[in-house]
Write a protein that holds these residues in place. Structure first.
Motif, PDB file in Angstrom:
ATOM      1  N   PHE A  67      37.622  34.590  48.505  1.00 12.76           N
ATOM      2  CA  PHE A  67      38.224  35.095  47.139  1.00 12.76           C
ATOM      3  C   PHE A  67      38.542  34.541  46.285  1.00 12.76           C
ATOM      4  O   PHE A  67      39.575  34.365  46.651  1.00 12.76           O
ATOM      5  CB  PHE A  67      38.318  36.457  47.658  1.00 12.76           C
ATOM      6  N   TYR A  68      37.340  33.607  45.242  1.00 11.52           N
ATOM      7  CA  TYR A  68      38.019  32.320  44.348  1.00 11.52           C
ATOM      8  C   TYR A  68      38.605  33.699  43.585  1.00 11.52           C
ATOM      9  O   TYR A  68      39.039  31.844  42.633  1.00 11.52           O
ATOM     10  CB  TYR A  68      37.265  31.708  44.627  1.00 11.52           C
ATOM     11  N   PRO A  69      38.080  34.484  42.162  1.00  7.27           N
ATOM     12  CA  PRO A  69      38.689  34.148  40.893  1.00  7.27           C
ATOM     13  C   PRO A  69      39.438  33.942  40.796  1.00  7.27           C
ATOM     14  O   PRO A  69      39.725  33.651  39.609  1.00  7.27           O
ATOM     15  CB  PRO A  69      38.219  35.813  41.026  1.00  7.27           C
ATOM     16  N   GLN A  96      44.340  38.302  52.234  1.00  6.73           N
ATOM     17  CA  GLN A  96      44.428  38.652  53.330  1.00  6.73           C
ATOM     18  C   GLN A  96      43.730  39.792  52.773  1.00  6.73           C
ATOM     19  O   GLN A  96      43.108  40.078  54.467  1.00  6.73           O
ATOM     20  CB  GLN A  96      46.180  39.499  53.088  1.00  6.73           C
ATOM     21  N   PHE A  97      42.801  40.440  52.463  1.00  3.54           N
ATOM     22  CA  PHE A  97      43.050  41.254  52.018  1.00  3.54           C
ATOM     23  C   PHE A  97      40.904  41.354  52.910  1.00  3.54           C
ATOM     24  O   PHE A  97      40.429  42.101  53.093  1.00  3.54           O
ATOM     25  CB  PHE A  97      42.612  42.436  50.496  1.00  3.54           C
ATOM     26  N   ALA A  98      40.585  40.163  51.584  1.00  3.39           N
ATOM     27  CA  ALA A  98      39.350  39.636  52.292  1.00  3.39           C
ATOM     28  C   ALA A  98      39.424  39.172  53.655  1.00  3.39           C
ATOM     29  O   ALA A  98      37.694  39.167  53.801  1.00  3.39           O
ATOM     30  CB  ALA A  98      39.335  38.758  51.066  1.00  3.39           C
ATOM     31  N   ARG A  99      40.101  38.709  53.736  1.00  4.59           N
ATOM     32  CA  ARG A  99      39.822  38.165  55.674  1.00  4.59           C
ATOM     33  C   ARG A  99      39.402  39.774  56.096  1.00  4.59           C
ATOM     34  O   ARG A  99      38.834  39.012  56.979  1.00  4.59           O
ATOM     35  CB  ARG A  99      40.781  37.512  56.355  1.00  4.59           C
ATOM     36  N   GLY A 105      29.952  30.808  41.647  1.00  2.00           N
ATOM     37  CA  GLY A 105      29.860  31.092  40.025  1.00  2.00           C
ATOM     38  C   GLY A 105      30.376  31.673  40.172  1.00  2.00           C
ATOM     39  O   GLY A 105      30.689  32.683  38.675  1.00  2.00           O
ATOM     40  N   VAL A 106      29.884  33.103  40.440  1.00  2.00           N
ATOM     41  CA  VAL A 106      29.910  34.330  40.623  1.00  2.00           C
ATOM     42  C   VAL A 106      31.703  34.726  39.780  1.00  2.00           C
ATOM     43  O   VAL A 106      32.265  35.369  39.491  1.00  2.00           O
ATOM     44  CB  VAL A 106      29.551  35.564  41.364  1.00  2.00           C
ATOM     45  N   HIS A 107      31.953  33.696  41.595  1.00  2.00           N
ATOM     46  CA  HIS A 107      33.337  34.210  41.224  1.00  2.00           C
ATOM     47  C   HIS A 107      34.445  33.365  39.412  1.00  2.00           C
ATOM     48  O   HIS A 107      35.133  33.901  39.388  1.00  2.00           O
ATOM     49  CB  HIS A 107      34.434  33.308  42.079  1.00  2.00           C
ATOM     50  N   GLY A 108      33.707  32.252  38.968  1.00  2.00           N
ATOM     51  CA  GLY A 108      33.977  31.866  38.405  1.00  2.00           C
ATOM     52  C   GLY A 108      34.241  32.510  37.212  1.00  2.00           C
ATOM     53  O   GLY A 108      35.147  32.888  36.349  1.00  2.00           O
ATOM     54  N   LEU A 109      33.070  33.484  37.151  1.00  2.29           N
ATOM     55  CA  LEU A 109      32.875  34.636  35.034  1.00  2.29           C
ATOM     56  C   LEU A 109      34.376  35.519  35.312  1.00  2.29           C
ATOM     57  O   LEU A 109      34.837  35.516  34.878  1.00  2.29           O
ATOM     58  CB  LEU A 109      31.614  35.318  35.663  1.00  2.29           C
ATOM     59  N   ALA A 110      34.392  35.627  36.614  1.00  2.00           N
ATOM     60  CA  ALA A 110      35.348  36.901  36.745  1.00  2.00           C
ATOM     61  C   ALA A 110      36.377  35.950  36.537  1.00  2.00           C
ATOM     62  O   ALA A 110      37.867  36.833  35.733  1.00  2.00           O
ATOM     63  CB  ALA A 110      35.381  37.344  38.308  1.00  2.00           C
ATOM     64  N   GLY A 111      36.816  34.897  37.497  1.00  2.00           N
ATOM     65  CA  GLY A 111      37.886  34.476  36.669  1.00  2.00           C
ATOM     66  C   GLY A 111      38.219  33.805  34.915  1.00  2.00           C
ATOM     67  O   GLY A 111      39.174  33.899  34.989  1.00  2.00           O
ATOM     68  N   LEU A 142      39.687  42.239  38.871  1.00  2.00           N
ATOM     69  CA  LEU A 142      39.351  42.040  40.247  1.00  2.00           C
ATOM     70  C   LEU A 142      39.127  43.466  40.445  1.00  2.00           C
ATOM     71  O   LEU A 142      38.406  43.329  41.610  1.00  2.00           O
ATOM     72  CB  LEU A 142      40.845  42.192  40.684  1.00  2.00           C
ATOM     73  N   LEU A 143      39.055  44.830  40.555  1.00  2.00           N
ATOM     74  CA  LEU A 143      38.852  45.570  41.077  1.00  2.00           C
ATOM     75  C   LEU A 143      37.195  46.019  41.477  1.00  2.00           C
ATOM     76  O   LEU A 143      36.829  46.244  43.055  1.00  2.00           O
ATOM     77  CB  LEU A 143      39.263  46.915  40.157  1.00  2.00           C
ATOM     78  N   PRO A 144      36.123  46.073  39.982  1.00  2.00           N
ATOM     79  CA  PRO A 144      35.582  46.311  40.422  1.00  2.00           C
ATOM     80  C   PRO A 144      34.641  44.850  40.915  1.00  2.00           C
ATOM     81  O   PRO A 144      33.463  45.284  41.855  1.00  2.00           O
ATOM     82  CB  PRO A 144      34.446  45.807  39.062  1.00  2.00           C
ATOM     83  N   MET A 145      35.333  43.376  40.812  1.00  2.00           N
ATOM     84  CA  MET A 145      34.736  42.437  41.519  1.00  2.00           C
ATOM     85  C   MET A 145      35.099  42.540  43.000  1.00  2.00           C
ATOM     86  O   MET A 145      34.539  41.842  43.726  1.00  2.00           O
ATOM     87  CB  MET A 145      35.953  41.016  40.957  1.00  2.00           C
ATOM     88  N   CYS A 146      35.919  43.754  43.939  1.00  2.00           N
ATOM     89  CA  CYS A 146      36.311  43.988  45.231  1.00  2.00           C
ATOM     90  C   CYS A 146      35.457  44.941  44.909  1.00  2.00           C
ATOM     91  O   CYS A 146      34.265  44.569  46.220  1.00  2.00           O
ATOM     92  CB  CYS A 146      37.951  44.694  45.281  1.00  2.00           C
ATOM     93  N   VAL A 147      34.922  45.850  44.776  1.00  2.52           N
ATOM     94  CA  VAL A 147      34.400  46.720  44.569  1.00  2.52           C
ATOM     95  C   VAL A 147      32.646  46.106  44.990  1.00  2.52           C
ATOM     96  O   VAL A 147      31.818  46.211  46.398  1.00  2.52           O
ATOM     97  CB  VAL A 147      34.193  48.118  44.068  1.00  2.52           C
TER      98      VAL A 147
END
Length: 435
Positions: free
Chosen positions: A58-60, A48-51, A178-184, A204-209
């Motif tokens: 947002f896949y992590p 919801q936030f990503a959209r 790939g970046v999302h995968g590393l965060a996941g 998720l916080l630094p990822m969101c920033v």
């Protein structure tokens, strides 16, 4: 698009059936339902936030689920978020169903590959380096399923050939996913560590920033594109005979820049330069732009002011960079007989020499009020004849190589929009003032 073709509906139905099959067998007693529910809730909130705030999905959390859960359980995680997030287009229900099925199948495939390679054991042991290889392969599987399904629905709904529907999709999506995968993976390792799920969610916080910063960049680029589009539309309305010319010159400029080995940033600037090279025509009387027949010397002098008008118009648009000098100097000639300042050789900015060749090429291969389109081969021969005096030979050679490799396919249109592909023509000198 409200009227969805039957084969697109059938395609979505097959994806839904595949999703249902992926949920079987679901080990009810051994599934950590609290983890499934928590990850599903977090993903729904992130989606919801990503959209609303970001430039894309947002896949992590989904990839963390693939690294933590069995394939059937992981496939459940995206369903609530996909079902609750507005699609933005009709038919809403079908699009939400499709999104849910697509993500479920992608997560299931990633979890299946990850488990087969022993990834869950490595994550459970908090073996971060050991967990990288199976996680990387799982991310590839996730990305591949998404792109294959995306291309398939495009082919089914829009009748786009499969090869074109899939072309480049996997490569474009691999880096962000790939970046999302590393965060996941970081989430999954922390989840299994003594720090627990709370620490995992903090990833998720630094990822969101960082994703927010990317989204801001994306919006800024969209604003740039809107600015350029508005200027080009104004020129096309004023000078109907050159409708589409700006976009084609931008395309040819980009082809030359890439053939010369310029970096992506400069290629983009050259595209802007090509698209906006004639923006100064907004300052030229319409009757001169649309005049049938030869121009008088006074009329020619008025039209020859358009590079200076254009430069003044875009002077304050900082993101154009060196494109502004290309707008000002794209009618200069190597022998010094061009305008507006009669620059010679290397005095002419490189970007202007690129646009000059692209502009002349499209002028010769398009039908105007004062000339008929000539074949691409004939246009290239004319450019080569004028190389060294009017055009930079490097740019002519680069365009020739690029056209040999990729061809030239834009539609040639006249004022009424009908397709025109006739023979023949005047040399660039007679077209110089009008371009």
């Amino acid at each position: 698009m409200e009227a969805v073709p039957p084969r697109a509906r059938a395609y979505v139905t097959c994806a839904v059936l595949g999703t249902l099959l992926s949920l079987l067998p679901l080990p009810v007693t051994h599934t950590p339902w609290w983890a499934v529910a928590l990850l599903a809730a977090v993903y729904a909130g992130c989606e919801q936030f990503a959209r609303r705030r970001f430039a894309g999905p947002f896949y992590p959390v989904l990839l963390a689920a693939a690294f933590l859960l069995s394939p059937p359980a992981a496939a459940l995680v995206p369903l609530p978020g996909a079902a609750l997030t507005r699609a933005g287009q009709r038919p809403e229900a079908l699009r939400r169903t499709w999104r849910a099925a697509q993500l479920a199948l992608a997560v299931w495939a990633a979890a299946r590959v990850h488990g087969a390679l022993g990834g869950r054991a490595a994550v459970a042991a908090s073996g971060f380096p050991r967990a990288l290889a199976p996680a990387g392969v799982a991310v590839l599987a996730f990305c591949l399923v998404l792109t294959v399904l995306d291309g398939g629905i495009l082919a089914a709904a829009e009748r786009v050939p499969l090869r074109r529907a899939w072309q480049g999709r996997f490569a474009r999506s691999l880096v962000p996913i790939g970046v999302h995968g590393l965060a996941g993976l970081m989430m999954a390792v922390l989840w299994r560590s003594p720090y627990g799920p709370v620490a995992a969610l903090l990833v998720l916080l630094p990822m969101c920033v960082s994703w927010w910063a990317y989204a801001q960049y994306h919006r800024e680029r969209a604003a740039h594109q809107a600015t350029i589009r508005a200027l080009v539309q104004a020129v096309d309305i004023k000078d109907g005979y050159t409708r589409g010319h700006s976009e084609r010159v931008g395309q040819a400029s980009m082809m030359i820049a890439r053939e010369l080995g310029m970096d992506d940033e400069r290629v983009e600037v050259l595209r802007f330069a090509g698209i906006l090279h004639d923006v100064g025509k907004l300052g030229v009387p319409t009757r001169l732009l649309r005049k049938d027949g030869p121009l008088t010397p006074e009329e020619r002098r008025v039209i020859e002011l358009h590079p200076e008008y254009g430069h003044e118009m875009v002077r304050g648009i900082s993101f154009l960079g060196e494109a502004r000098s290309a707008i000002l100097h794209h009618h200069e000639r190597l022998d010094g007989t061009g305008y507006p300042y009669g620059l010679m050789g290397s005095q002419i900015p490189e970007c202007a020499r690129v646009v000059a060749v692209a502009d002349a090429f499209d002028a010769m291969t398009s039908t105007r009020s004062y000339s008929r389109a000539r074949p691409v081969g004939a246009a290239l021969e004319e450019l080569e004849r004028c190389a060294g005096a009017q055009f930079d030979p490097r740019m002519v050679t680069a365009l020739t190589r690029a056209l040999d490799r990729y061809g030239w396919h834009p539609a040639v249109t006249a004022q009424d929009g009908t397709s025109l592909v006739p023979p023949a023509p005047p040399a660039p000198d007679r077209q110089e003032a009008r371009r």
